[in-house]
Each structure stands twice: as C-alpha cells, then as structure tokens.
Scaffold this motif. Sequence first.
Motif, PDB file in Angstrom:
ATOM      1  N   THR B  16       0.839  -1.206   0.000  1.00 50.32           N
ATOM      2  CA  THR B  16       0.000   0.000   0.000  1.00 50.32           C
ATOM      3  C   THR B  16       0.872   1.253   0.000  1.00 50.32           C
ATOM      4  O   THR B  16       0.589   2.219  -0.717  1.00 50.32           O
ATOM      5  CB  THR B  16      -0.913   0.000   1.246  1.00 50.32           C
ATOM      6  OG1 THR B  16      -1.699  -1.194   1.228  1.00 50.32           O
ATOM      7  CG2 THR B  16      -1.837   1.206   1.252  1.00 50.32           C
ATOM      8  N   TYR B  19       2.102   2.278  -3.473  1.00 51.60           N
ATOM      9  CA  TYR B  19       1.143   3.000  -4.324  1.00 51.60           C
ATOM     10  C   TYR B  19       0.828   4.382  -3.764  1.00 51.60           C
ATOM     11  O   TYR B  19       0.611   5.338  -4.519  1.00 51.60           O
ATOM     12  CB  TYR B  19      -0.123   2.153  -4.525  1.00 51.60           C
ATOM     13  CG  TYR B  19       0.177   0.921  -5.366  1.00 51.60           C
ATOM     14  CD1 TYR B  19       0.387   1.046  -6.740  1.00 51.60           C
ATOM     15  CD2 TYR B  19       0.305  -0.338  -4.801  1.00 51.60           C
ATOM     16  CE1 TYR B  19       0.712  -0.055  -7.516  1.00 51.60           C
ATOM     17  CE2 TYR B  19       0.620  -1.458  -5.570  1.00 51.60           C
ATOM     18  CZ  TYR B  19       0.824  -1.304  -6.925  1.00 51.60           C
ATOM     19  OH  TYR B  19       1.147  -2.392  -7.696  1.00 51.60           O
ATOM     20  N   GLU B  20       0.845   4.516  -2.436  1.00 52.56           N
ATOM     21  CA  GLU B  20       0.594   5.834  -1.841  1.00 52.56           C
ATOM     22  C   GLU B  20       1.723   6.806  -2.175  1.00 52.56           C
ATOM     23  O   GLU B  20       1.476   7.988  -2.418  1.00 52.56           O
ATOM     24  CB  GLU B  20       0.417   5.699  -0.318  1.00 52.56           C
ATOM     25  CG  GLU B  20      -0.967   5.142   0.032  1.00 52.56           C
ATOM     26  CD  GLU B  20      -1.200   4.990   1.538  1.00 52.56           C
ATOM     27  OE1 GLU B  20      -2.344   4.680   1.908  1.00 52.56           O
ATOM     28  OE2 GLU B  20      -0.233   5.160   2.310  1.00 52.56           O
ATOM     29  N   GLU B  23       0.905   8.075  -5.461  1.00 56.38           N
ATOM     30  CA  GLU B  23      -0.222   9.015  -5.390  1.00 56.38           C
ATOM     31  C   GLU B  23       0.232  10.377  -4.857  1.00 56.38           C
ATOM     32  O   GLU B  23      -0.233  11.419  -5.309  1.00 56.38           O
ATOM     33  CB  GLU B  23      -1.326   8.437  -4.489  1.00 56.38           C
ATOM     34  CG  GLU B  23      -2.070   7.273  -5.133  1.00 56.38           C
ATOM     35  CD  GLU B  23      -3.182   6.719  -4.249  1.00 56.38           C
ATOM     36  OE1 GLU B  23      -4.049   6.014  -4.783  1.00 56.38           O
ATOM     37  OE2 GLU B  23      -3.179   6.989  -3.023  1.00 56.38           O
ATOM     38  N   HIS B  24       1.146  10.343  -3.877  1.00 52.02           N
ATOM     39  CA  HIS B  24       1.659  11.585  -3.286  1.00 52.02           C
ATOM     40  C   HIS B  24       2.686  12.259  -4.199  1.00 52.02           C
ATOM     41  O   HIS B  24       3.077  13.392  -3.940  1.00 52.02           O
ATOM     42  CB  HIS B  24       2.331  11.306  -1.941  1.00 52.02           C
ATOM     43  CG  HIS B  24       1.438  10.661  -0.927  1.00 52.02           C
ATOM     44  ND1 HIS B  24       1.911   9.991   0.170  1.00 52.02           N
ATOM     45  CD2 HIS B  24       0.074  10.586  -0.848  1.00 52.02           C
ATOM     46  CE1 HIS B  24       0.891   9.518   0.883  1.00 52.02           C
ATOM     47  NE2 HIS B  24      -0.227   9.856   0.275  1.00 52.02           N
ATOM     48  N   GLN B  70      -4.359   8.052  -9.042  1.00 50.63           N
ATOM     49  CA  GLN B  70      -4.962   7.363  -7.913  1.00 50.63           C
ATOM     50  C   GLN B  70      -5.065   5.876  -8.243  1.00 50.63           C
ATOM     51  O   GLN B  70      -5.435   5.506  -9.358  1.00 50.63           O
ATOM     52  CB  GLN B  70      -6.342   7.949  -7.622  1.00 50.63           C
ATOM     53  CG  GLN B  70      -6.879   7.491  -6.274  1.00 50.63           C
ATOM     54  CD  GLN B  70      -8.042   8.343  -5.777  1.00 50.63           C
ATOM     55  OE1 GLN B  70      -8.526   9.219  -6.493  1.00 50.63           O
ATOM     56  NE2 GLN B  70      -8.492   8.077  -4.560  1.00 50.63           N
TER      57      GLN B  70
END
Lengths: 151, 151
Positions: B16, B19-20, B23-24, B70
């Motif tokens: 996770t 992927y975050e 996204e950031h 996202q």
Amino acid sequence: MSQSRTDIEAVEAANTAFYEAMEHGDFDELSALWLDDEISCVHPGWPVLAGRGEVLRSYALIMANTEYIQFFLTDTKVTVIGDTAVVTCTENILSGGPAEEAGELGPLLGQLVVATNVFRRTPEGWLIWSHHGSPVLTESEEEADRDGSGD
Amino acid sequence: MSQSRTDIEAVEAANTAFYEAMEHGDFDELSALWLDDEISCVHPGWPVLAGRGEVLRSYALIMANTEYIQFFLTDTKVTVIGDTAVVTCTENILSGGPAEEAGELGPLLGQLVVATNVFRRTPEGWLIWSHHGSPVLTESEEEADRDGSGD
C-alpha cells in the motif's frame, strides 16, 4: 554480493527448462517446474492467475492452441538473495497456431514479451513461484539514457 | 502454511505504501521503499528496467508527467515464504497528465493493470525487489472456469 556462480547457473538452467517445456509442449515437464502451492502467473495481456489449478489449466489451454512455439531469450538477468531468485528476460517468441489443413503449419507470429520469473530453492531444485509476462508496446527509450550514472 | 498473519499484514502495508508514494508524487518516499541493489521494474508496455539508477529515473519521469494519479487496488494476494513475499494485485488506475492551462487538471484516464510485486524482509522492513505491471488486454475468461478443481 551473496550470489554464488553456482546458484546463478542453477537458476538460469531452471529458467531455460521452463521455456523448453513450453517449446516441447510437455505439460508434465512444465507442471513439475512449479512450486506446489501459492503460485501465480500472468500471461501477456491476461489478468492474474493464482494457484496451481488455475495456472496449469492456462498452460494446458495454451499448449492445445499452439502448434509451434520457440523462445529466443535475451537480456537474461538473475538475482539471488537467500533461497529466492528473480529472473528478468526478454522472450522473443515465434509461434504458430493449428493449421487449417492437416500436415500444414499455421501462420507464424513474432511477439516481444518481457518476463519476471521468481524461483524458490527447494530440495527438488529451483521451482517457479511466479511468472509475469507482458507485451512490450513502447520503444526502449532508456537505451539512449543508459549513461551509467548511479542513484 | 508458514505464513504468519503479522507477515502478511506487514507486506500488505508495504505494498500500500508503494502506491501511496506514487499518489503523493513523493520521490524520496518511493525511493526509500526499494532495495538498494539488484532491483528490477517493468511498467505496463515497457521493457525491463534494471538497477536502482534506471528504475528510479523512470519514476522521476513518470512523476514529472503525471499531475494526478490514484490507485484503487483490488484482488490483492500476498504469499510469504521465508524472507520473501510475492504480492499480486489489480491496479485500477485513474490518472491525469499536466493541464494545458495553469490551474486546470489534464484529461483523466482510466487504466487496468495487473502487478506482481516482490518484497524482501530487511532490518528496515519489507522492501521492493521487483515490480512488474502489465495492461489487461483480454476478458477474464477464467472467471467462468473457476470451478475449484485442483491440480
């Protein structure tokens, strides 16, 4: 570097055996190369297949629909850490489907695929834990960019 | 089964976090999640990238060309053997490039990608050894075929 030459050669041999089993259309030979459990497989353009039943059925299906297949492997890279190995390679594939007339070979297709294959050391040798193949759709731009600078 | 719930949860968290970080758009955060050496990465449709320099440059390039991204992860499956973990997941991606006018968001694109991510247990936690993402081009035919029969 914890990687021994022996390990790397053994993993390379396991990787080659995987593609040779496909070339031979030998389902039993192919089945024996995978771990018993918790395996996963992605064929080019396919969703994820998980577990021995689903993965091996996909190979039975591919073999049934493939009259001829040959893999020219290039850029094979092996990394071993402990009892796991990651292999990346380019599969230059030449394949043909069943012919329309008996005794004929179907039309041959060329295909460029890159693969990441994960192997696990077992008492029976290095077995496949995961295979992920994907089509190469873009030009290799990073070739020009490969200037050797580090991170 | 040698897999502990704690291991699986820790690997899921590392997956996770990967992927975050995308996204950031946080390059340092992303860089810290990869092993130091011998890593490999395949972006959907791309050839293999190998080594920290090549892999991280590709992420810098993707981040520079991505205004918004996202990931909705589905079908996440984690397998842990010893100090290695293999994660497969479906990345339902919504992304947008830079806008043509300042202050605007570029056109949003939906994309369906499947990934195989390999993690290695280290003193700094589970770090990424290999990422392979590929476009899903076919219908999921095996859904109908998922009859639970073994190997």
